[in-house]
Write an enzyme that holds these catalytic residues in place. Structure first.
Site, mmCIF file in Angstrom:
data_model
loop_
_atom_site.group_PDB
_atom_site.id
_atom_site.type_symbol
_atom_site.label_atom_id
_atom_site.label_comp_id
_atom_site.label_asym_id
_atom_site.label_seq_id
_atom_site.Cartn_x
_atom_site.Cartn_y
_atom_site.Cartn_z
ATOM 1 N N CYS A 260 0.894 -1.181 0.000
ATOM 2 C CA CYS A 260 0.000 0.000 0.000
ATOM 3 C C CYS A 260 0.915 1.209 0.000
ATOM 4 C CB CYS A 260 -0.883 -0.016 1.245
ATOM 5 S SG CYS A 260 -2.106 -1.331 1.254
ATOM 6 N N ALA A 262 1.574 4.347 -1.730
ATOM 7 C CA ALA A 262 1.540 5.807 -1.867
ATOM 8 C C ALA A 262 1.192 6.480 -0.540
ATOM 9 C CB ALA A 262 0.511 6.192 -2.925
ATOM 10 N N PRO A 263 1.720 7.679 -0.277
ATOM 11 C CA PRO A 263 2.548 8.514 -1.162
ATOM 12 C C PRO A 263 4.031 8.138 -1.178
ATOM 13 C CG PRO A 263 2.040 9.697 0.853
ATOM 14 C CD PRO A 263 1.306 8.396 0.942
ATOM 15 N N GLY A 264 4.439 7.134 -0.414
ATOM 16 C CA GLY A 264 5.782 6.602 -0.630
ATOM 17 C C GLY A 264 6.794 6.866 0.462
ATOM 18 N N LYS A 266 7.310 5.629 3.508
ATOM 19 C CA LYS A 266 7.959 4.450 4.108
ATOM 20 C C LYS A 266 8.689 3.623 3.058
ATOM 21 C CE LYS A 266 4.765 4.278 7.950
ATOM 22 N NZ LYS A 266 3.651 5.035 7.322
ATOM 23 N N ASP A 307 9.644 -2.030 -9.476
ATOM 24 C CA ASP A 307 8.449 -1.760 -10.284
ATOM 25 C C ASP A 307 7.463 -0.962 -9.454
ATOM 26 O OD1 ASP A 307 9.105 -3.163 -12.590
ATOM 27 O OD2 ASP A 307 8.530 -5.063 -11.636
ATOM 28 N N CYS A 381 -1.731 3.950 11.028
ATOM 29 C CA CYS A 381 -1.608 5.210 11.773
ATOM 30 C C CYS A 381 -2.854 5.352 12.637
ATOM 31 C CB CYS A 381 -1.362 6.394 10.859
ATOM 32 S SG CYS A 381 -2.523 6.578 9.519
HETATM 33 C C1 LIG Z 1 -1.652 4.494 4.849
HETATM 34 S S1 LIG Z 1 -1.469 4.804 3.161
HETATM 35 C C2 LIG Z 1 0.181 4.266 2.884
HETATM 36 C C3 LIG Z 1 1.190 5.318 3.216
HETATM 37 C C4 LIG Z 1 2.569 4.974 2.679
HETATM 38 N N1 LIG Z 1 2.997 3.679 3.137
HETATM 39 C C5 LIG Z 1 3.604 6.005 3.087
HETATM 40 O O1 LIG Z 1 4.321 5.802 4.078
HETATM 41 O O2 LIG Z 1 3.703 7.040 2.416
HETATM 42 C C6 LIG Z 1 -2.373 3.493 2.450
HETATM 43 C C7 LIG Z 1 -2.321 3.478 0.939
HETATM 44 O O3 LIG Z 1 -2.892 2.227 0.529
HETATM 45 C C8 LIG Z 1 -3.671 2.424 -0.622
HETATM 46 N N2 LIG Z 1 -4.630 1.294 -0.655
HETATM 47 C C9 LIG Z 1 -5.782 1.142 0.021
HETATM 48 N N3 LIG Z 1 -6.356 -0.021 -0.270
HETATM 49 C C10 LIG Z 1 -5.537 -0.652 -1.145
HETATM 50 C C11 LIG Z 1 -5.576 -1.910 -1.817
HETATM 51 N N4 LIG Z 1 -6.598 -2.753 -1.633
HETATM 52 N N5 LIG Z 1 -4.568 -2.235 -2.636
HETATM 53 C C12 LIG Z 1 -3.519 -1.389 -2.822
HETATM 54 N N6 LIG Z 1 -3.430 -0.176 -2.229
HETATM 55 C C13 LIG Z 1 -4.421 0.178 -1.392
HETATM 56 C C14 LIG Z 1 -4.297 3.773 -0.408
HETATM 57 O O4 LIG Z 1 -4.727 4.331 -1.634
HETATM 58 C C15 LIG Z 1 -3.139 4.533 0.238
HETATM 59 O O5 LIG Z 1 -2.361 5.156 -0.742
#
Ligand SMILES: C[S@@+](CC[C@H](N)C(=O)[O-])C[C@H]1O[C@@H](n2cnc3c(N)ncnc32)[C@H](O)[C@@H]1O
Length: 448
Positions: A260, A262-264, A266, A307, A381
């Site tokens: 998961c 974005a925004p990237g 971690k 990727d 979070c």
């Molecule tokens: C908590 S944020 C992640 C923050 C990111 N790890 C960071 O540190 O910048 C969760 C992300 O998961 C994405 N997301 C939610 N459900 C998802 C799914 N089923 N498959 C892939 N991505 C998903 C959301 O769009 C969001 O961008």
């Protein structure tokens, strides 16, 4: 001395439009900001009104002859932001009242002029009493949600889970968040960035990790030298601690998945720190994936072997069958650990049950892609057990080869299965981390 809040009607009109969208259309502050960049006063009013929503609501309701109709939420938004300026800012009372009355014109509801004028003038007269009622006297005339500025469901959950610290925690949630930076250690060093920023008039101090910096004053990121060159990223200090959760005894990372991504924040930190041979960044929202790739370019990580893929982590349609030795699952959640940055979360209903079942589905699905002996870092979070330990409890019950692997962080506290950070440490937002290893349950995993 002229007050910075005088004579900025356009900013207030932007704030009104934004607040109305948050209140009437359930938009988040982030979505409002995507539609319309927020100048400083508009931002101050929008964030501040959301942060203090419940005490403002109580103060206003006590002075309203009757509740407004549903279709008049725009008038309510205007009253709320007027009350915020009166009770929580140094805007002179006459400016707060007069600019609010002027804004009625934009709503094309002439009948609301007298109401806004009367209610806000009354509030201005009593403002000291009102501020005391709302913020400092839980047993006073304004009770319940108002004094701690949290919705009732959340206050109840926090009191249940943090019986001794809930009040302090809610107070901490109502503060402004600090600004932390993460040095891109592949491009620069903390000492160099510290020097550059200090020389440019942005004092910083060292944070808990060797790559963390804390700014004395939050600042627009584009004003900070070195940002466009990708020397650092803005990232909460608690979010940066994700990297301290990996098992350091594993020498290298062959194939990392951020499921998961974005925004990237971690992901890019993990690329800088773990330097995996290959990685896959998965995200299901195209716009968020595109923003993540732009950020990768800024930091120089697009050059690495990896990727960026659009896909849904609750299924395996995106997977080529090659297993990962490390998986980061930063699951979507209530965001209750980030109320300082996203105070609008307090205004909208949260379906914790739906969140929890998605979190468990993500974990269950991704487990299939983890190789034997590999580790998965589960992260939210959220401050709430329902999205944290409770998910881990269900998962290890159903998954015979999932083993909890303990670790310690420099701040926060151990929970039954993982580690909880809270804004009681003002440097960090509230994050939950738990580490799982794939292996037979009989293996005793040492505390790292
Ligand atoms: C908590 S944020 C992640 C923050 C990111 N790890 C960071 O540190 O910048 C969760 C992300 O998961 C994405 N997301 C939610 N459900 C998802 C799914 N089923 N498959 C892939 N991505 C998903 C959301 O769009 C969001 O961008």
């Amino acid at each position: 001395m002229p007050n910075k809040f005088d004579d900025e009607p356009d900013e207030r009109s932007i704030a009104l439009k934004g607040l109305n969208a948050v209140i009437s259309r359930d938009l988040t502050l982030d979505q409002v900001e995507q539609d319309q960049p927020l100048p400083p006063l508009a931002r101050e009013i929008l964030y501040g009104t959301c942060r203090h929503y419940y005490s403002l609501e109580a103060a206003l309701k006590a002075r309203m002859p009757k509740p407004l109709r549903r279709k008049d939420q725009d008038v309510w938004a205007l009253l709320m932001m007027g009350a915020y300026q009166l009770l929580y800012t140094r805007v002179p009372p006459h400016a707060a009242v007069n600019t609010s009355v002027e804004l009625v014109q934009q709503l094309r509801k002439p009948w609301a002029r007298a109401l806004v004028n009367g209610v806000l003038r009354g509030l201005a007269r009593d403002q000291e009493v009102a501020a005391n009622d709302a913020e400092q006297n839980p047993a006073g005339s304004v009770a319940g949600e108002a004094h701690h500025n949290h919705p009732q469901w959340l206050a109840i959950a926090l009191r249940h889970q943090y019986p001794e610290t809930a009040d302090a925690l809610m107070q901490a949630n109502n503060q402004r968040a600090p600004m932390a930076l993460r040095v891109n250690t592949l491009r620069s060093t903390r000492a160099k960035i510290m020097q550059q920023l200090n020389e440019a008039g942005h004092p910083v101090s060292a944070g808990q990790l060797a790559e963390t910096l804390m700014l004395d004053e939050p600042t627009a990121v584009l004003e900070l030298p070195g940002h466009s060159a990708g020397h650092f990223s803005v990232q909460d200090a608690g979010a940066q601690l994700a990297n301290a959760c990996w098992d350091k005894s594993k020498p290298s990372t062959a194939h990392l998945l951020d499921a998961c991504a974005a925004p990237g924040g971690k992901l890019h930190h993990a690329l800088e720190y773990l330097q995996p041979k290959r990685f896959l960044a998965l995200e299901w929202q195209p716009a968020r994936l595109a923003a993540l790739q732009l950020e990768a370019e800024r930091l120089g990580h697009n050059q690495r072997t990896g990727d960026y893929r659009l896909g849904d982590a609750t299924n395996l349609a995106w997977w080529d069958g090659v297993k990962f030795d490390r998986i980061l699952l930063d699951a979507p959640c209530s965001g209750t650990g980030t109320l300082r940055r996203h105070p609008d979360i307090k205004l909208h209903p949260v379906d914790l049950e739906a969140q929890a079942s998605k979190q468990l589905a993500l974990l269950t699905n991704l487990w299939q892609t983890l190789q034997d002996g590999g580790e998965l870092l589960y992260c939210t979070c959220s401050l709430l057990r329902d999205e944290n330990d409770s998910i881990l409890a269900q998962f290890i019950q159903q998954q015979p080869d999932a083993v909890i692997s303990r670790f310690e962080l420099p701040t926060g506290a151990a929970t039954e299965y993982g580690w909880q950070l809270t804004p009681l440490d003002p440097a960090t937002d509230g994050f939950y981390y738990a580490r799982l290893q794939r292996g037979p349950k009989t293996v005793e995993v040492e505390q790292k």
